[in-house]
Write a protein that holds these residues in place. Structure first.
Motif, PDB file in Angstrom:
ATOM      1  N   HIS A   4      19.599  27.374   9.886  1.00 11.03           N
ATOM      2  CA  HIS A   4      18.341  27.310   9.142  1.00 11.03           C
ATOM      3  C   HIS A   4      18.077  28.680   8.547  1.00 11.03           C
ATOM      4  O   HIS A   4      18.101  29.677   9.256  1.00 11.03           O
ATOM      5  CB  HIS A   4      17.181  26.935  10.070  1.00 11.03           C
ATOM      6  N   GLU A   5      17.810  28.700   7.243  1.00  6.30           N
ATOM      7  CA  GLU A   5      17.564  29.961   6.556  1.00  6.30           C
ATOM      8  C   GLU A   5      16.058  30.217   6.474  1.00  6.30           C
ATOM      9  O   GLU A   5      15.294  29.310   6.181  1.00  6.30           O
ATOM     10  CB  GLU A   5      18.167  29.873   5.152  1.00  6.30           C
ATOM     11  N   PHE A   6      15.652  31.461   6.751  1.00  7.58           N
ATOM     12  CA  PHE A   6      14.232  31.793   6.601  1.00  7.58           C
ATOM     13  C   PHE A   6      14.098  33.131   5.899  1.00  7.58           C
ATOM     14  O   PHE A   6      15.080  33.854   5.738  1.00  7.58           O
ATOM     15  CB  PHE A   6      13.534  31.810   7.973  1.00  7.58           C
ATOM     16  N   MET A   7      12.882  33.451   5.496  1.00  5.38           N
ATOM     17  CA  MET A   7      12.586  34.755   4.925  1.00  5.38           C
ATOM     18  C   MET A   7      11.755  35.551   5.921  1.00  5.38           C
ATOM     19  O   MET A   7      10.913  34.973   6.642  1.00  5.38           O
ATOM     20  CB  MET A   7      11.832  34.612   3.600  1.00  5.38           C
ATOM     21  N   PRO A   8      11.974  36.879   5.997  1.00  3.61           N
ATOM     22  CA  PRO A   8      11.150  37.699   6.897  1.00  3.61           C
ATOM     23  C   PRO A   8       9.676  37.469   6.601  1.00  3.61           C
ATOM     24  O   PRO A   8       9.265  37.502   5.437  1.00  3.61           O
ATOM     25  CB  PRO A   8      11.564  39.136   6.536  1.00  3.61           C
ATOM     26  N   GLY A   9       8.898  37.211   7.635  1.00  7.55           N
ATOM     27  CA  GLY A   9       7.489  36.872   7.466  1.00  7.55           C
ATOM     28  C   GLY A   9       7.230  35.405   7.737  1.00  7.55           C
ATOM     29  O   GLY A   9       6.095  35.010   8.029  1.00  7.55           O
ATOM     30  N   ASP A  10       8.286  34.583   7.662  1.00 12.65           N
ATOM     31  CA  ASP A  10       8.124  33.162   7.963  1.00 12.65           C
ATOM     32  C   ASP A  10       7.804  32.954   9.442  1.00 12.65           C
ATOM     33  O   ASP A  10       8.192  33.753  10.298  1.00 12.65           O
ATOM     34  CB  ASP A  10       9.408  32.382   7.633  1.00 12.65           C
ATOM     35  N   VAL A  11       7.125  31.858   9.726  1.00 15.40           N
ATOM     36  CA  VAL A  11       6.819  31.470  11.098  1.00 15.40           C
ATOM     37  C   VAL A  11       7.654  30.240  11.437  1.00 15.40           C
ATOM     38  O   VAL A  11       7.649  29.257  10.691  1.00 15.40           O
ATOM     39  CB  VAL A  11       5.315  31.166  11.281  1.00 15.40           C
TER      40      VAL A  11
ATOM     41  N   GLU B  48       7.088  34.218  15.183  1.00 20.31           N
ATOM     42  CA  GLU B  48       6.676  34.908  13.961  1.00 20.31           C
ATOM     43  C   GLU B  48       7.726  35.967  13.652  1.00 20.31           C
ATOM     44  O   GLU B  48       8.048  36.790  14.511  1.00 20.31           O
ATOM     45  CB  GLU B  48       5.302  35.540  14.160  1.00 20.31           C
ATOM     46  N   THR B  49       8.263  35.925  12.438  1.00 19.50           N
ATOM     47  CA  THR B  49       9.279  36.898  12.051  1.00 19.50           C
ATOM     48  C   THR B  49       8.631  37.988  11.203  1.00 19.50           C
ATOM     49  O   THR B  49       7.614  37.756  10.551  1.00 19.50           O
ATOM     50  CB  THR B  49      10.407  36.230  11.245  1.00 19.50           C
ATOM     51  N   PHE B  50       9.209  39.185  11.230  1.00 22.06           N
ATOM     52  CA  PHE B  50       8.687  40.270  10.388  1.00 22.06           C
ATOM     53  C   PHE B  50       9.848  41.154   9.952  1.00 22.06           C
ATOM     54  O   PHE B  50      10.869  41.231  10.639  1.00 22.06           O
ATOM     55  CB  PHE B  50       7.617  41.075  11.148  1.00 22.06           C
ATOM     56  N   PRO B  51       9.704  41.801   8.783  1.00 22.71           N
ATOM     57  CA  PRO B  51      10.784  42.661   8.309  1.00 22.71           C
ATOM     58  C   PRO B  51      10.896  43.923   9.156  1.00 22.71           C
ATOM     59  O   PRO B  51       9.881  44.534   9.502  1.00 22.71           O
ATOM     60  CB  PRO B  51      10.350  43.048   6.885  1.00 22.71           C
ATOM     61  N   THR B  52      12.122  44.287   9.508  1.00 24.74           N
ATOM     62  CA  THR B  52      12.396  45.606  10.055  1.00 24.74           C
ATOM     63  C   THR B  52      13.048  46.425   8.932  1.00 24.74           C
ATOM     64  O   THR B  52      13.208  45.920   7.819  1.00 24.74           O
ATOM     65  CB  THR B  52      13.318  45.513  11.283  1.00 24.74           C
TER      66      THR B  52
ATOM     67  N   ALA C 291      11.134  59.577  20.237  1.00 26.91           N
ATOM     68  CA  ALA C 291       9.821  60.073  19.805  1.00 26.91           C
ATOM     69  C   ALA C 291       9.104  59.043  18.932  1.00 26.91           C
ATOM     70  O   ALA C 291       7.889  58.845  19.060  1.00 26.91           O
ATOM     71  CB  ALA C 291       9.991  61.387  19.040  1.00 26.91           C
ATOM     72  N   GLN C 292       9.864  58.376  18.059  1.00 31.50           N
ATOM     73  CA  GLN C 292       9.246  57.330  17.221  1.00 31.50           C
ATOM     74  C   GLN C 292       8.762  56.161  18.070  1.00 31.50           C
ATOM     75  O   GLN C 292       7.684  55.600  17.827  1.00 31.50           O
ATOM     76  CB  GLN C 292      10.250  56.817  16.188  1.00 31.50           C
ATOM     77  N   ALA C 293       9.583  55.760  19.046  1.00 31.95           N
ATOM     78  CA  ALA C 293       9.175  54.655  19.936  1.00 31.95           C
ATOM     79  C   ALA C 293       7.934  55.047  20.728  1.00 31.95           C
ATOM     80  O   ALA C 293       7.009  54.248  20.888  1.00 31.95           O
ATOM     81  CB  ALA C 293      10.325  54.283  20.870  1.00 31.95           C
ATOM     82  N   ALA C 294       7.919  56.292  21.192  1.00 38.15           N
ATOM     83  CA  ALA C 294       6.775  56.769  21.988  1.00 38.15           C
ATOM     84  C   ALA C 294       5.500  56.757  21.157  1.00 38.15           C
ATOM     85  O   ALA C 294       4.426  56.346  21.635  1.00 38.15           O
ATOM     86  CB  ALA C 294       7.055  58.169  22.526  1.00 38.15           C
ATOM     87  N   GLU C 295       5.619  57.189  19.903  1.00 36.26           N
ATOM     88  CA  GLU C 295       4.445  57.179  19.025  1.00 36.26           C
ATOM     89  C   GLU C 295       3.979  55.740  18.786  1.00 36.26           C
ATOM     90  O   GLU C 295       2.782  55.450  18.799  1.00 36.26           O
ATOM     91  CB  GLU C 295       4.810  57.847  17.695  1.00 36.26           C
ATOM     92  N   ALA C 296       4.945  54.843  18.602  1.00 38.08           N
ATOM     93  CA  ALA C 296       4.601  53.449  18.305  1.00 38.08           C
ATOM     94  C   ALA C 296       3.894  52.765  19.471  1.00 38.08           C
ATOM     95  O   ALA C 296       2.942  52.009  19.262  1.00 38.08           O
ATOM     96  CB  ALA C 296       5.863  52.668  17.934  1.00 38.08           C
ATOM     97  N   VAL C 297       4.373  53.010  20.691  1.00 38.72           N
ATOM     98  CA  VAL C 297       3.788  52.264  21.816  1.00 38.72           C
ATOM     99  C   VAL C 297       2.343  52.663  22.077  1.00 38.72           C
ATOM    100  O   VAL C 297       1.572  51.887  22.657  1.00 38.72           O
ATOM    101  CB  VAL C 297       4.627  52.372  23.121  1.00 38.72           C
TER     102      VAL C 297
ATOM    103  N   VAL D 114       8.825  52.027  12.370  1.00 37.62           N
ATOM    104  CA  VAL D 114       8.042  50.871  12.819  1.00 37.62           C
ATOM    105  C   VAL D 114       7.293  50.332  11.606  1.00 37.62           C
ATOM    106  O   VAL D 114       6.355  50.951  11.120  1.00 37.62           O
ATOM    107  CB  VAL D 114       7.088  51.258  13.958  1.00 37.62           C
ATOM    108  N   THR D 115       7.768  49.203  11.107  1.00 38.12           N
ATOM    109  CA  THR D 115       7.257  48.636   9.864  1.00 38.12           C
ATOM    110  C   THR D 115       5.832  48.095  10.058  1.00 38.12           C
ATOM    111  O   THR D 115       5.404  47.846  11.191  1.00 38.12           O
ATOM    112  CB  THR D 115       8.163  47.469   9.420  1.00 38.12           C
ATOM    113  N   PRO D 116       5.097  47.906   8.961  1.00 37.33           N
ATOM    114  CA  PRO D 116       3.747  47.324   9.080  1.00 37.33           C
ATOM    115  C   PRO D 116       3.756  45.972   9.801  1.00 37.33           C
ATOM    116  O   PRO D 116       2.865  45.693  10.600  1.00 37.33           O
ATOM    117  CB  PRO D 116       3.299  47.173   7.621  1.00 37.33           C
ATOM    118  N   GLY D 117       4.768  45.150   9.530  1.00 40.24           N
ATOM    119  CA  GLY D 117       4.862  43.856  10.200  1.00 40.24           C
ATOM    120  C   GLY D 117       5.046  44.008  11.697  1.00 40.24           C
ATOM    121  O   GLY D 117       4.460  43.270  12.494  1.00 40.24           O
ATOM    122  N   ALA D 118       5.857  44.976  12.094  1.00 38.57           N
ATOM    123  CA  ALA D 118       6.060  45.235  13.521  1.00 38.57           C
ATOM    124  C   ALA D 118       4.760  45.713  14.159  1.00 38.57           C
ATOM    125  O   ALA D 118       4.394  45.275  15.251  1.00 38.57           O
ATOM    126  CB  ALA D 118       7.166  46.270  13.715  1.00 38.57           C
TER     127      ALA D 118
END
Ligand SMILES: [Zn+2]
Ligand SMILES: [Zn+2]
Length: 274
Positions: free
Chosen positions: A102-109, A118-122, A198-204, A150-154
């Motif tokens: 099954h093909e989907f686009m990032p953002g599809d549920v 819920e999918t989101f673009p990385t 460091a990026q993961a730490a900032e994100a959490v 860390v994208t807005p969707g993430a």
């Protein structure tokens, strides 16, 4: 709340550049995320965690890199569950071409085996890479690896998941002083590469909410990181205490709610997160 009250669990068979495969367990069975190990290795690791092949209902792919899809052709030959991948992933990957997906686009549920996905673009050096939020009732698992930032969707979809699995690929100083050639260092550190500790730490700091009880550092580099460094960075960001001198896990004790447990997924040690 005791763990048996929760609807969802996350089983990580292995995580890192030599192979990725995880399974979300819900009321109707298992949903596999990526298929980066051989069939035999996948089954061996599942059995280690008490999981059976017949429980796997579906396979979701984050992106086409070999460490995420290497086991797919053989796995899918004997798999009668549904396969889901983004348009870009399906177009790029020869291995998936023979698979009826099954093909989907990032953002599809998606609705998969009784779960809402819920999918989101990385952000990675491929077309249409994705992360996922799995939910069922009021329980949720957030999952994001292989992303340069860390994208807005993430940021939106991983927030306050009870189980949060997020990439913490490299320690930037180790990467920059390590043996990798400069071009590879640059690729890993870029906006289309991998998240640093460091990026993961900032994100959490943004993503961990009052419902978050399990935080797992993912896709840890065996050359440019250590599990304990990733755990330490996340623990420091959240004010959690290391559980032992090895620094292999940490806990944030909360007065007015459940504790938060922090650990790291390795390349070769399957773990179940309840
Ligand atoms: Zn990867
Ligand atoms: Zn990748």
């Amino acid at each position: 709340m005791a763990h048996h009250d929760h609807t969802l669990h996350l089983h990580i068979l292995g995580s890192g550049s030599k192979g990725n495969c995880a399974l979300v367990e819900g009321p109707e069975g298992l949903v596999m995320i990526d298929c980066g190990f051989s069939r035999r290795e996948t089954l061996n690791r599942m059995h280690e965690l008490g999981l059976e092949e017949t429980q796997v209902r579906a396979l979701l792919i984050t992106h086409e890199h070999g460490d995420h899809t290497g086991g797919m052709p053989v796995w899918c030959r004997r798999f009668d569950g549904e396969v889901f991948a983004s348009a870009g992933t399906l177009q790029a990957r020869k291995a998936t071409a023979e698979v009826d997906a099954h093909e989907f686009m990032p953002g599809d549920v998606l609705q998969v085996a009784g779960l809402t996905v819920e999918t989101f673009p990385t952000s990675h050096d491929v077309v249409n890479p994705v992360g996922f939020r799995f939910s069922c009732g009021d329980d949720a698992v957030g999952f994001a690896t292989d992303t340069g930032f860390v994208t807005p969707g993430a940021l939106r979809l991983l927030r306050d998941a009870r189980i949060l699995a997020i990439e913490s690929n490299h320690d930037l100083p180790m990467l920059r002083t390590g043996d990798y050639p400069r071009y590879l260092q640059d690729r890993i550190a870029s906006n289309e590469g991998h998240l640093s500790n460091a990026q993961a730490a900032e994100a959490v700091r943004e993503l961990v909410g009052e419902h978050t009880q399990q935080l797992v550092a993912m896709h840890i580099s065996q050359e440019n990181n250590r599990l304990s460094l990733a755990v330490r960075a996340l623990a420091e960001a959240l004010g959690a205490q290391l559980d032992n001198e090895l620094g292999s896990s940490a806990t944030l004790v909360r007065r007015n709610g459940p504790d938060l447990h922090i650990r790291a997924a390795g390349q070769n040690r399957p773990i179940s997160v309840w």
